[in-house]
Design a protein around this motif. Structure first.
Motif, PDB file in Angstrom:
ATOM      1  N   SER A   1       0.817  -1.222   0.000  1.00 23.56           N
ATOM      2  CA  SER A   1       0.000   0.000   0.000  1.00 23.56           C
ATOM      3  C   SER A   1       0.848   1.268   0.000  1.00 23.56           C
ATOM      4  O   SER A   1       0.366   2.334  -0.402  1.00 23.56           O
ATOM      5  CB  SER A   1      -0.931   0.008   1.213  1.00 23.56           C
ATOM      6  OG  SER A   1      -0.193  -0.074   2.424  1.00 23.56           O
TER       7      SER A   1
ATOM      8  N   LEU B   1       1.112   2.869  -3.318  1.00 24.88           N
ATOM      9  CA  LEU B   1      -0.151   3.258  -3.939  1.00 24.88           C
ATOM     10  C   LEU B   1      -0.677   4.545  -3.324  1.00 24.88           C
ATOM     11  O   LEU B   1      -0.272   4.940  -2.232  1.00 24.88           O
ATOM     12  CB  LEU B   1      -1.191   2.149  -3.751  1.00 24.88           C
ATOM     13  CG  LEU B   1      -0.820   0.754  -4.245  1.00 24.88           C
ATOM     14  CD1 LEU B   1      -1.921  -0.236  -3.885  1.00 24.88           C
ATOM     15  CD2 LEU B   1      -0.574   0.755  -5.748  1.00 24.88           C
ATOM     16  N   GLN B   2      -1.573   5.186  -4.035  1.00 27.85           N
ATOM     17  CA  GLN B   2      -2.294   6.325  -3.494  1.00 27.85           C
ATOM     18  C   GLN B   2      -3.779   6.113  -3.735  1.00 27.85           C
ATOM     19  O   GLN B   2      -4.174   5.438  -4.682  1.00 27.85           O
ATOM     20  CB  GLN B   2      -1.829   7.626  -4.144  1.00 27.85           C
ATOM     21  CG  GLN B   2      -2.017   7.694  -5.648  1.00 27.85           C
ATOM     22  CD  GLN B   2      -1.362   8.922  -6.263  1.00 27.85           C
ATOM     23  OE1 GLN B   2      -0.519   9.573  -5.636  1.00 27.85           O
ATOM     24  NE2 GLN B   2      -1.738   9.248  -7.483  1.00 27.85           N
ATOM     25  N   SER B   3      -4.591   6.675  -2.864  1.00 31.11           N
ATOM     26  CA  SER B   3      -6.042   6.489  -2.956  1.00 31.11           C
ATOM     27  C   SER B   3      -6.704   7.706  -3.584  1.00 31.11           C
ATOM     28  O   SER B   3      -6.277   8.846  -3.373  1.00 31.11           O
ATOM     29  CB  SER B   3      -6.636   6.247  -1.565  1.00 31.11           C
ATOM     30  OG  SER B   3      -6.166   5.039  -1.018  1.00 31.11           O
TER      31      SER B   3
ATOM     32  N   THR C   1      -7.485   2.629  -5.660  1.00 28.48           N
ATOM     33  CA  THR C   1      -6.040   2.865  -5.600  1.00 28.48           C
ATOM     34  C   THR C   1      -5.445   2.995  -6.993  1.00 28.48           C
ATOM     35  O   THR C   1      -5.948   2.427  -7.959  1.00 28.48           O
ATOM     36  CB  THR C   1      -5.328   1.715  -4.869  1.00 28.48           C
ATOM     37  OG1 THR C   1      -5.705   0.462  -5.479  1.00 28.48           O
ATOM     38  CG2 THR C   1      -5.687   1.682  -3.401  1.00 28.48           C
TER      39      THR C   1
END
Length: 315
Positions: A217, A220-222, A237
């Motif tokens: 995670s 990743l970025q949301s 994501t």
């Protein structure tokens, strides 16, 4: 052949995918959910998917394993047969996506690249990002495709790590011995330390000796978007920025070791719970230009299931 020729990017935006010639692209929904999740990927595919997409079940396109593990790398013959069924030829540009955004699609991309099918990419942000950009979807079974001819390829053995290789490597401390591969564990840190349980009943948490925690995670970025007139906001994501990828790597291994990895002086093995989200680490490192990176196919499920395995836990 794709508009990108032999140099297909690892990651595509929705705009880039929509601009591709649909007659030269094979789109595959590679969605997969954790074993404790109530979500059913194939059922969700029937409700909505990218037009002309087909569903790729990574558990079905896999080789049998002595421990009964799922989604292991398929044999070259099984891979070729699957490609033929999807109408994929060696010249096809294969675009893979998943319903989370970025979760299981990198593992599918790793599979294609490991068999030398470099005309392959993932869709950044997956199906939610496609919809967020106003692109259409369809429902129902995948449309029938014409079977293709796909020669049996060679698997790049340098990118797959076996249990025996992991055991031999974990006897070496990567901070002291330059011959040791750096093993990066993509699971949440609580499972790595042994604080939190594994989602698979009866399997001990903890980690491989000398491995380093790097939850997938962190690469990743949301993002969140609200479907027009269709209810609650949807969070998904996508791959983080290049600077964040580098910062995350340095945060996990330290700047000195990160510099050695980026310079090709140290090789990396990505691991996770079952070989799925390790693909996110693999993809992030590839985006950073790292060449020497492989994947422990069994990952923690295969390692911890063996009584002879040394398991470490930390506070």
């Amino acid at each position: 052949m794709s508009m990108f020729g032999d140099n297909c990017p690892l990651v595509l935006t929705p705009r880039q995918l929509s601009d591709l010639d649909p007659t030269k692209v094979s789109v595959l929904d590679a969605s997969w959910h954790m074993p404790n999740s109530p979500r059913k990927a194939r059922e969700e595919f029937l409700k909505r998917h990218i037009p002309s997409a087909q569903y790729l079940d990574l558990d079905e396109v896999a080789s049998p394993h002595e421990l009964g593990l799922k989604h292991m790398m398929p044999s070259p013959e099984a891979f070729a047969k699957a490609c033929e069924g999807y109408g994929i030829s060696p010249e096809s540009h294969v675009v893979l996506y998943d319903a989370h955004g970025v979760f299981s699609s990198p593992r599918a991309l790793f599979m294609f690249r490991a068999f030398g099918h470099n005309r392959s990419s993932i869709l950044d942000g997956g199906l939610p990002n496609w919809e967020a950009h106003g692109c259409s979807t369809e429902e129902g079974e995948a449309k029938q495709v014409t079977r293709s001819s796909y020669p049996v390829p060679n698997l790049d053995q340098d990118v797959i790590r076996s249990y025996e290789q992991i055991v031999n490597n974990c006897a070496l401390d990567p901070s002291k011995e330059e011959t040791a591969e750096v093993v990066l564990d993509a699971r949440p840190n609580g499972r790595f330390t042994g604080k939190d349980p594994e989602p698979r009943p009866g399997l001990s948490s903890g980690h491989i000796p000398h491995s380093l925690s790097l939850p997938f995670s962190t690469f990743l970025q949301s993002r969140t978007y609200t479907p027009t007139g269709k209810g609650a906001p949807i969070t998904f994501t996508e791959m983080a920025s290049s600077s964040t990828l580098h910062e995350s790597l340095e945060g996990a291994v330290g700047k000195e070791l990160a510099d050695q990895i980026r310079a090709g002086k140290r090789s990396v093995t990505a691991s996770c719970g079952s070989g799925m989200t390790a693909g996110v680490i693999w993809l992030a490192l590839k985006i950073m230009g790292v060449e020497k990176v492989g994947l422990y196919d069994e990952s923690w499920t295969g390692y911890a299931a063996r009584d002879s395995s040394k398991i470490e836990k930390s506070a």
